[in-house]
Design a protein around this motif. Structure first.
Motif, PDB file in Angstrom:
ATOM      1  N   ALA A 149       0.821  -1.200  -0.135  1.00  0.00           N
ATOM      2  CA  ALA A 149      -0.075   0.037  -0.080  1.00  0.00           C
ATOM      3  C   ALA A 149       0.973   1.329  -0.073  1.00  0.00           C
ATOM      4  O   ALA A 149       1.837   1.465   0.679  1.00  0.00           O
ATOM      5  N   ILE A 150       0.239   2.238  -0.511  1.00  0.00           N
ATOM      6  CA  ILE A 150       0.958   3.642  -0.632  1.00  0.00           C
ATOM      7  C   ILE A 150      -0.024   4.778  -0.360  1.00  0.00           C
ATOM      8  O   ILE A 150      -1.065   4.720  -0.693  1.00  0.00           O
ATOM      9  N   ARG A 151       0.487   5.881   0.395  1.00  0.00           N
ATOM     10  CA  ARG A 151      -0.440   7.253   0.498  1.00  0.00           C
ATOM     11  C   ARG A 151      -0.524   7.922  -0.532  1.00  0.00           C
ATOM     12  O   ARG A 151       0.357   8.179  -1.310  1.00  0.00           O
ATOM     13  N   LEU A 152      -1.884   7.937  -1.074  1.00  0.00           N
ATOM     14  CA  LEU A 152      -2.145   8.856  -2.281  1.00  0.00           C
ATOM     15  C   LEU A 152      -3.208  10.055  -1.908  1.00  0.00           C
ATOM     16  O   LEU A 152      -4.109   9.718  -1.124  1.00  0.00           O
ATOM     17  N   THR A 185     -10.315   7.800   4.568  1.00  0.00           N
ATOM     18  CA  THR A 185      -8.967   8.508   4.633  1.00  0.00           C
ATOM     19  C   THR A 185      -8.147   8.212   5.820  1.00  0.00           C
ATOM     20  O   THR A 185      -8.597   7.435   6.513  1.00  0.00           O
ATOM     21  N   ILE A 186      -6.806   8.263   5.599  1.00  0.00           N
ATOM     22  CA  ILE A 186      -5.841   7.981   6.515  1.00  0.00           C
ATOM     23  C   ILE A 186      -6.032   8.709   7.980  1.00  0.00           C
ATOM     24  O   ILE A 186      -6.466   9.995   7.914  1.00  0.00           O
ATOM     25  N   PRO A 187      -6.266   7.997   9.155  1.00  0.00           N
ATOM     26  CA  PRO A 187      -6.666   8.743  10.412  1.00  0.00           C
ATOM     27  C   PRO A 187      -5.575   9.864  10.623  1.00  0.00           C
ATOM     28  O   PRO A 187      -4.432   9.645  10.566  1.00  0.00           O
ATOM     29  N   GLY A 188      -6.358  11.036  10.889  1.00  0.00           N
ATOM     30  CA  GLY A 188      -5.494  12.232  11.025  1.00  0.00           C
ATOM     31  C   GLY A 188      -4.865  12.821   9.587  1.00  0.00           C
ATOM     32  O   GLY A 188      -4.147  14.082   9.753  1.00  0.00           O
ATOM     33  N   ASP A 189      -5.405  12.336   8.714  1.00  0.00           N
ATOM     34  CA  ASP A 189      -5.048  13.003   7.416  1.00  0.00           C
ATOM     35  C   ASP A 189      -6.167  12.760   6.542  1.00  0.00           C
ATOM     36  O   ASP A 189      -6.275  11.836   5.669  1.00  0.00           O
ATOM     37  N   PRO A 190      -6.827  13.924   6.298  1.00  0.00           N
ATOM     38  CA  PRO A 190      -8.232  13.740   5.817  1.00  0.00           C
ATOM     39  C   PRO A 190      -7.984  14.001   4.140  1.00  0.00           C
ATOM     40  O   PRO A 190      -9.199  13.877   3.376  1.00  0.00           O
ATOM     41  N   ASP A 191      -6.887  14.381   3.838  1.00  0.00           N
ATOM     42  CA  ASP A 191      -6.650  14.763   2.377  1.00  0.00           C
ATOM     43  C   ASP A 191      -5.835  13.544   1.720  1.00  0.00           C
ATOM     44  O   ASP A 191      -5.733  13.482   0.512  1.00  0.00           O
ATOM     45  N   HIS A 192      -5.801  12.401   2.481  1.00  0.00           N
ATOM     46  CA  HIS A 192      -5.015  11.206   1.767  1.00  0.00           C
ATOM     47  C   HIS A 192      -5.559   9.885   1.801  1.00  0.00           C
ATOM     48  O   HIS A 192      -6.338   9.884   3.109  1.00  0.00           O
TER      49      HIS A 192
END
Length: 407
Positions: A149-152, A185-192
């Motif tokens: 997995a990768i953050r996008l 989204t990723i917890p604490g990162d609503p843009d990714h």
């Protein structure tokens, strides 16, 4: 390391890359001047010392087969191989109906092998990965399945499988290509979001059982993302490998991964190679990038009278002859000729192309065996270009293979 068998899914039709896939399968599309898309994943396996590989082909596979034969032969006297396996309809009179079905139709290769670990990877992504590190993670977690997995950015979520993961790395949520507004989204990162990279490591016996079960399910689409992952996830034995933790010798910086499924992403991936500090480098001798290099002379740059040949931030492959032309932020494949006074900017030439004098080529992808007469402009007036060529929504012009323009 335990015995590993690898299977690369290389049968993709690549309709979103049309017309580059008009006469070839997607993994065979040239990239970066000297390579094919499939070379990235093959180099990942070879540089990871994993040399037992089946390449599963299907659509328009002749150019891919030729490339594998020319570039990727290994010693047949040892237990190493890189073999192309065409679709053979062993399980019924139908082509592969999904990624899982492609493996199921070739299940005999897994059943007859002694490997306890099976790698299943796609063939059309640009990245580097030491796959041994992922296998070690898979073993440590005693996972049935490990997904990279990768953050996008969240606005790309609808292209990918979107993952939720707990603190131990266990997958606890998965949605295949959700609408952007529905993507977790990723917890604490609503843009990714955390996106699946479409490559998997399985325990062999569990994979075989799951493929047989899935094949018998008439309601299944026989796809890893849509069917296999959601079915296995509740077992608690599906884990997520963080691609950013993967380390390549002699390289630092953020991990790079790009899905080149569209004309825009393909063009952008080529342009990435031209940045002052490229996010991915093919110059690392500790991680050599193998491919097939045809017998051609070195690139040649000539002034023509008072007209100077100018090359700025570009990649020029062997066999090129540039005569009094200007090449800026562009990638030229093997055996390209560019005539006096021509200006090429932000373009990708796949190779075997001849461009005449005083042309202007801007933000254009030119397939192989194209001939362009003197004085032609492409990428300057997009409304005119749309009458003759494919033009993406982002304004990238694509010239199909074998075109003759201005003759």
């Amino acid at each position: 390391m335990a015995k590993v068998l690898s299977m690369i899914l290389a049968g993709g039709e690549g309709s979103r890359l049309y017309p580059l896939t008009q006469s070839r399968t997607k993994p065979s599309v040239p990239f970066g001047g000297s390579y094919r898309l499939i070379d990235c994943v093959l180099n990942n396996f070879v540089n990871s010392d994993l040399l037992r590989i089946y390449v599963l082909t299907q659509f328009k596979s002749q150019s891919l087969n030729d490339h594998l034969r020319q570039a990727w032969e290994v010693n047949s006297f040892t237990d190493t191989f890189i073999d192309a396996i065409p679709a053979q309809m062993r399980k019924g009179k139908h082509w592969y109906s999904g990624t899982a079905d492609a493996i199921y139709q070739n299940l005999q290769f897994i059943q007859s092998d002694e490997a306890d670990t099976i790698c299943i990877f796609g063939s059309d992504h640009i990245y580097k990965m030491d796959i041994r590190q992922k296998i070690e993670f898979h073993k440590e977690k005693d996972a049935i399945l490990t997904v990279s997995a990768i953050r996008l950015p969240k606005d790309q979520a609808y292209h990918f499988g979107i993952i939720e993961v707990d603190e131990e790395g266990r997958m606890i949520g998965f949605a295949e290509k959700p609408a952007v507004e529905d993507a977790k989204t990723i917890p604490g990162d609503p843009d990714h979001v955390l996106a699946s990279m479409g490559n998997y490591v399985f325990k062999s016996q569990e994979l075989q059982s799951e493929l047989i079960r899935d094949a018998a399910d008439d309601e299944s689409s026989h796809d890893f993302g849509k069917d296999i992952i959601p079915y296995l996830m509740p077992s608690g034995k599906v884990f997520v490998y963080d691609f950013t933790t993967n380390k390549i010798p002699n390289e630092e910086g953020e991990a790079y991964w790009r899905d080149v499924g569209t004309i825009e992403s393909y063009w952008e991936a080529n342009m990435d190679l031209l940045k002052s500090t490229p996010p991915i480098s093919f110059y690392n001798r500790a991680w050599p990038m193998h491919t097939h290099y045809p017998p051609l002379p070195a690139a040649n740059f000539q002034n023509d009278g008072d007209v100077t040949c100018t090359i700025r931030r570009s990649l020029i492959s062997d066999g090129a002859l540039i005569v009094g032309a200007t090449i800026r932020k562009s990638v030229l494949g093997f055996n390209c000729f560019v005539g006096q006074g021509t200006d090429i900017y932000q373009s990708v030439l796949l190779g075997d192309t001849k461009i005449g004098k005083n042309c202007v080529i801007t933000k254009t992808i030119i397939d192989k065996d194209v001939r362009i007469a003197d004085g032609i402009e492409i990428g300057v007036n997009l409304e005119d270009d749309k009458k003759r060529f494919t033009v993406s929504d982002e304004g990238i012009v694509v010239i199909p293979k074998g075109s003759r323009i201005g003759f």
